[in-house]
Enzyme design. Structure first.
Site, mmCIF file in Angstrom:
data_model
loop_
_atom_site.group_PDB
_atom_site.id
_atom_site.type_symbol
_atom_site.label_atom_id
_atom_site.label_comp_id
_atom_site.label_asym_id
_atom_site.label_seq_id
_atom_site.Cartn_x
_atom_site.Cartn_y
_atom_site.Cartn_z
ATOM 1 N N GLY A 274 0.818 -1.204 0.000
ATOM 2 C CA GLY A 274 0.000 0.000 0.000
ATOM 3 C C GLY A 274 0.855 1.259 0.000
ATOM 4 O O GLY A 274 0.855 2.020 -0.951
ATOM 5 N N GLY A 502 0.257 -6.654 4.026
ATOM 6 C CA GLY A 502 1.473 -7.461 4.052
ATOM 7 C C GLY A 502 2.359 -7.164 5.237
ATOM 8 O O GLY A 502 3.422 -7.762 5.396
ATOM 9 N N GLN A 671 9.432 -4.712 8.287
ATOM 10 C CA GLN A 671 8.957 -3.337 8.119
ATOM 11 C C GLN A 671 10.139 -2.366 8.071
ATOM 12 O O GLN A 671 10.193 -1.485 7.226
ATOM 13 C CB GLN A 671 8.029 -2.949 9.274
ATOM 14 C CG GLN A 671 6.641 -3.524 9.150
ATOM 15 C CD GLN A 671 5.884 -2.900 7.987
ATOM 16 O OE1 GLN A 671 5.649 -1.702 7.950
ATOM 17 N NE2 GLN A 671 5.541 -3.695 7.012
ATOM 18 N N GLU A 737 6.672 3.451 8.955
ATOM 19 C CA GLU A 737 7.229 4.487 8.082
ATOM 20 C C GLU A 737 8.591 4.994 8.533
ATOM 21 O O GLU A 737 9.368 5.508 7.729
ATOM 22 C CB GLU A 737 6.228 5.649 7.972
ATOM 23 C CG GLU A 737 4.996 5.196 7.221
ATOM 24 C CD GLU A 737 3.827 6.147 7.353
ATOM 25 O OE1 GLU A 737 3.678 6.997 6.477
ATOM 26 O OE2 GLU A 737 3.055 6.018 8.322
#
Ligand SMILES: Cc1cc2nc3c(=O)[nH]c(=O)nc-3n(C[C@H](O)[C@H](O)[C@H](O)COP(=O)(O)OP(=O)(O)OC[C@H]3O[C@@H](n4cnc5c(N)ncnc54)[C@H](O)[C@@H]3O)c2cc1C
Lengths: 770, 326
Positions: A274, A502, A671, A737
């Protein structure tokens, strides 16, 4: 976004500031913090087998009888009007079911723009979608062709005869910049913040740097192309979507097409990436409308070029960072200003100064941003919007200042770490960037870095090391709700419309719910990806895990009351109140007397119930107003730079993160690594190339837009402090992020250390190093 | 994309007879892409991927490579690796493993430019695509355009890595046509754009590339290929250098140099070679040779760095070759 919003946020802040600590949710730390349970253990993605075996059905894989397919037609001009539109040939082409243009498109309002004031707003653009003959930017969709097969639709789409009248449009940044505007609010912060006279302090500072940094346009390139499979049954609408905003999409579609919300179902159990790009775009509305016109189930999958033309990305920026310091290296002035692009029809302000505001204390400061209007596909949020490019500027500048002062750049950073949020004066909930730096530097071998640039080499390859800080705010979004259902067989289901692109959302919430309810992860099922479930907010701002965790906390508290009621007077728990009990051993246990225990199964059996179910929403995220809450990182990079060609190759990276509790080391490491790889792309190769004469994107493909290839990605080490944040559910802050922030500066700083050449313009391609 | 007919040629004769009004299909890695974009609109595809695809030794000790041989097989062949390493390296420096598995030698020679304006049917003018329509690349997004051999009508670069090595190796292209077979030096095969950039090769209508001959070479075994690019793999060359040197008694007896990424055709560096032959290999000589080759470069703002990058890369490759040969 308005001045009003500023006032509101400001007054909530003030009100919350008066509250006694105990009032606040999170005032008492989450009791699960520090407990050794399923949380904190390595756990593979729960849907990994389905994905690896191909059993997972993504939005474009769903099989439906009678499916037809759509292809989009994009305007090749940048601004103007359609003056000729002949669909005859397309309509006559084999297999064509319908041609949708502004002439026959149902009248629909534009979606409300994403903003803080309306959590269910989904619009990345508020331009009319196929409602008139206007073209606002190059690539805007002007028609869709629906046919029996994709090949027939693609072919017929080339047969439309469309003529345009072209008008002038702002297509070059230099010109657009001159008339840039300042909006009052950057997401949750006033755009302008100033203390003292930073310009004056800068000019009298002992040491000073003052430079312009530029970063390019970037396009979202998730591996899965945006796709919808749309099914109408009367006034019921089912959409299989690739989205990171399931419930908001259902709400928006209901509103736009005049349907009851409960008659719209959006399903998105698997999403192939995404990063901010899988929001709500024109193709959603067009696919839903086209399916209705065709009277058939319909699939629309964007081509890769279609993604470039329909889905915006990260805006280009031009930033000024100026730093003044005294003899000890304490910042006396800090200026971070600049311009990004945000056309009037988009809503993403690329808030590159926000991170800086929380990162450093300074005697005086000035923060401000301007927004240039250009005719571009509406820009949007892209992993670490703002911070990804903002940290490039400020963390390059800090490195420049350290070099000028002749002190170690880590030392300079540590001397200027704030004790409280430098702008709001609010306390940090938890902040250990200093430890992240020490741990990272030791593990990376920072001590081996020569302070003087250009000293290490291996043949023609110069070797350098650089570091930089990353920063990203904690967010817990309001409005997340979950349903917990306990079954008589002792298993539990936790359900909400969350989206798992994911990252491991389902995996981690299963671990969490197991600990929360005193169960093992094997007996808990997390169900998500469906708008019929209790609504979760969009997955964004690195806030989904905390948001859902907060809702699970609330629902489990409610569940205690429900279980007491069911347990009745014959239970060993009889007479105890909710606050006397906690979950353990697949049941409820008295805090004071662990022998008083009854399992869920026993309670349900006695009550003659198959299951018990509660739904609750997370508490209002007051902690965000009461504390300054930021994930931070220390990023290290080692590069080799060819003396001959200027080619830059990153040979290793390390990310040292301070993000609270790490809930699952395996999914977290992915991540962090993935985020850092996106940072690497931003640093070295990625750039959406607009022809500034026409406003057209000229590299809309993965062959021409260079995301890092395998060979570009070095071994990436990730470590973390793991110190829990006492103000959040589970002690965790967001991790999605932060990995992308700081990376570009670390690499650029390493290139400087290798070569003595300072590159302030991304991507850092070889011609800039030569 | 409207293909009305697909057929497969069993042998060269069939390819030639059927190929008159058909488009030849090798691995399809370039042609199919361009069909999807609407740049190419063939009505009939003739699959030639089953034509001769071996590597045979020729009488004089060279190699004859079948036109349908895959790029992957070419690069992996032990004779190519041992005797023509620059060719193996050039092929491996291109595209991705998947594409090299599909791509054929003939298709690689015939692949079309990657200039973004050439590929943009809906939004751009391109003389190579539509003769006389104009060239939007000049003054536009042009990082991957050429600086040598350009004309007013076209600045598109030839994208192949393999062809650069073949040019340096003096390869010969074998053609089979309605009028029989013929052979062409590879340097005569690709055409400069001039006023008619749409005419890209010397291939006559109805002709098929049957193979490529590598003549025997005394310097090829010590040759090098260096490709320069922003991304470490899976990117076309900004600059590439294929080169081989043979030294005799401390002087350069033979030199073969070709450049990629900078020319509108795979660029044989004849001027540089001429300066090198008979001279002592020194840094100054290499610098002079590189300067001479790039002297007539014409750049765009986005390619202003290319001549210097080409000079540096060429000097570095020659220096390494000379050191190895000494
Ligand atoms: C993403 C991507 C990256 C790439 N990167 C590189 C790179 O870095 N370096 C590089 O060198 N290349 C690169 N390539 C290009 C690749 O090398 C070519 O696509 C390939 O070599 C073409 O071979 P093919 O057999 O697939 O040709 P096809 O696509 O089948 O055909 C290409 C052309 O050759 C013609 N043709 C085919 N066979 C014959 C024949 N026998 N006689 C006459 N004409 C014939 C066809 O009619 C067509 O016009 C890349 C390609 C892609 C898609």
């Amino acid at each position: 976004m308005s001045t009003l919003q500023n006032v509101l946020i400001g007054s909530v802040r003030t009100a919350v500031g008066w509250l006694p600590e105990g009032w606040l949710p999170g005032g008492r730390p989450d009791p699960l913090i520090g407990r050794h349970g399923a949380v904190g253990r390595q756990s593979a993605l729960s849907d990994a087998p389905e994905k690896v075996t191909g059993a997972a059905r993504f939005a474009a894989d769903v099989a439906v009888d009678g499916l037809c397919h759509a292809a989009l037609v994009h305007a090749p001009i940048t601004r103007g009007r359609i003056t000729r539109l002949d669909t005859t040939a397309a309509e006559a082409a084999p297999g064509v079911v319908a041609v949708v243009t502004h002439r026959n498109m149902p009248r629909v309002d534009s979606p409300a723009l994403i903003g803080l004031s309306n959590p269910s707003a989904v619009g990345n653009s508020d331009l009319p979608i196929l409602q008139d003959d206007r073209v606002h930017y190059n690539g805007q969709v002007v028609a869709a062709v629906v046919a029996e097969t994709q090949a027939q639709a693609d072919h017929a789409a080339t047969l439309l005869d469309i003529g345009y009248e072209v008008t002038k449009a702002p297509t070059d940044f230099a010109t657009a910049k001159a008339s840039a505007r300042t909006i009052p609010t950057l997401l949750y912060e006033p755009t302008q913040r100033a203390e003292g006279d930073a310009e004056a302090d800068l000019s009298t500072s002992r040491y000073a740097v003052d430079a312009i940094y530029t970063t390019p346009w970037q396009t979202h390139n998730a591996i899965e192309l945006h796709a919808l499979t749309v099914i109408w049954e009367g006034d019921r609408l089912t959409v299989h979507d690739a989205t990171q905003m399931i419930a908001p999409t259902a709400t928006a579609l209901a509103k736009m097409f005049g349907l009851k919300r409960e008659n719209v179902r959006v399903l998105s159990p698997f999403v192939g990436g995404g990063f901010g790009g899988k929001g709500f775009w024109d193709h959603h509305v067009i696919a839903v409308a086209a399916a209705r016109l065709a009277g058939r189930p319909l699939r629309l999958r964007l081509t890769r070029e279609g993604v470039y033309r329909v889905v915006g990305g990260r805006s280009q920026t031009e930033q000024r960072v100026a730093l003044g310091a005294d003899a000890e290296g304490r910042f006396t002035a800090l200026i971070h200003t600049g311009t990004s692009v945000m056309p009037p029809y988009s809503c993403s302000p690329e808030a590159f100064t926000l991170g800086t505001r929380a990162m450093y204390r300074s005697g005086s400061y000035l923060y401000s941003q301007r927004h240039a209007d250009m005719a571009v596909v509406p820009n949007t949020f892209m992993r670490a919007p703002g911070e990804a490019v903002g940290t490039f500027a400020v963390e390059s500048a800090v490195d420049e200042l350290a070099h000028e002062m002749g002190i170690d750049p880590i030392e300079l950073r540590l001397r200027n770490l704030p004790e409280v949020h430098p702008v709001t004066g609010v306390r940090f909930s938890q902040h250990a960037l200093d430890q992240a730096y020490r741990d990272g530097a030791a593990r990376f071998g920072w001590a081996e870095r020569p302070a003087t640039p250009g000293e290490r080499r291996d043949g023609e390859w110069r070797i350098g090391m650089g570091c930089a800080s990353g920063s990203f705010p904690y967010v817990r979004l309001p409005g997340a709700s979950v349903r917990i259902t306990l079954h008589r067989d002792g298993t539990a289901a936790v359900a909400c419309s969350a989206q798992d692109m994911g990252m491991g959302t389902a995996t981690v919430q299963t671990q969490h719910a197991a600990d929360r309810l005193g169960l093992t992860p094997e007996t808990v099922r997390f169900v998500s990806g469906d708008s019929d479930l209790p609504p979760a907010p969009a997955a964004g701002g690195s806030g989904q895990t905390a948001s859902i965790a907060g809702a699970v906390m609330a629902a489990s508290a409610k569940l205690v009351g429900e279980l007491i009621r069911l347990a009745g007077n014959a239970s060993p728990l009889a007479g105890l109140r909710a606050e006397d009990l906690h979950f353990d051993r697949a049941g409820l246990v008295a805090r004071e007397d662990p022998a008083r225990h009854e399992s869920f199964a026993a309670i349900l059996a006695r009550a003659n119930r198959e299951e018990v179910s509660v739904t609750a929403s997370g508490a209002v995220p007051m902690e965000m107003f009461r504390y300054a809450m930021h994930s931070t990182s220390a990023i290290f990079a080692e590069v080799r730079v060819s003396d001959v060609t200027g080619e830059v190759r990153v040979t290793r990276m390390l990310g040292s993160f301070d993000c609270g509790t790490i809930l699952n080391p395996r999914t977290a490491a992915s991540q962090f690594r993935g985020g850092m790889i996106m940072g690497l792309g931003l640093a070295l190769t990625e750039e959406t190339l607009y022809d500034e004469r026409t406003g057209r994107i000229m590299n809309p493909s993965l062959a021409d837009y260079h995301v890092p290839a395998h060979l570009d990605v070095p071994p990436i080490d990730v470590i973390w402090t793991g110190i829990p944040d006492p103000r959040t559910p589970l002690g965790a802050r967001g991790i999605g992020e932060i990995g992308t922030t700081g990376v570009a500066a670390a690499i650029a700083n390493a290139v400087f250390n290798a070569t003595g050449k300072r590159v302030r313009d991304l991507p850092l391609t070889l011609d800039k190093v030569l | 994309m409207t293909v009305l007919r697909y057929s497969r040629a069993a042998d060269l004769a069939e390819a030639v007879s059927a190929g008159q009004e058909a488009r030849l299909l090798g691995g399809g890695t370039n042609l199919i892409d361009l069909m999807r974009k609407g740049v190419e609109r063939p009505q009939h595809l003739l699959d030639v991927s089953r034509l001769p695809a071996g590597i045979d030794e020729t009488e004089d000790g060279g190699l004859l490579i079948g036109g349908a041989l895959s790029n992957a097989a070419l690069a992996a062949d032990p004779r190519i690796r041992a005797h023509y390493p620059m060719l193996s390296r050039a092929v491996l420096a291109g595209a991705s493993a998947q594409i090299r598995n599909m791509a054929t030698v003939a298709g690689n020679l015939m692949q079309r430019t990657r200039c973004p304006y050439f590929a943009d049917v809906a939004g751009a003018s391109c003389n190579r695509r539509v003769p006389g329509s104009g060239c939007d690349a000049q003054g536009g997004v042009s990082r991957y355009t050429a600086v040598l051999g350009t004309s007013k009508s076209c600045i598109a670069a030839h994208p192949s890595d393999m062809a650069v090595a073949l040019v340096a190796l003096d390869a010969v292209v074998c053609l089979e046509g309605p009028a029989g077979p013929r052979r062409l030096a590879i340097t005569d095969f690709h055409l400069l754009p001039g006023d008619s950039p749409e005419k890209e090769t010397a291939l006559a209508p109805g002709e098929v590339i049957s193979g490529v001959v590598l003549p025997p070479s005394s310097l090829a075994a010590r040759s090098a290929y260096r490709k320069v690019r922003d991304r470490a793999s899976y990117a076309f060359a900004l600059v590439s250098v294929a080169a081989g040197l043979r030294l005799e008694a401390g002087r350069i007896a033979e030199a073969r140099i070709a450049l990629g990424g900078v020319g509108t055709v795979p660029w044989r560096a004849a001027r540089a070679e001429a300066l090198l032959i008979g001279a002592e290999p020194t840094p100054e000589l290499f610098a002079r040779a590189a300067d001479a080759e790039l002297a007539e470069a014409e750049t765009q703002p986005a390619t202003a760095f290319k001549p210097e990058l080409a000079r540096r890369t060429l000097r570095a490759v020659l220096t390494t070759l000379a050191e190895d040969a000494a």
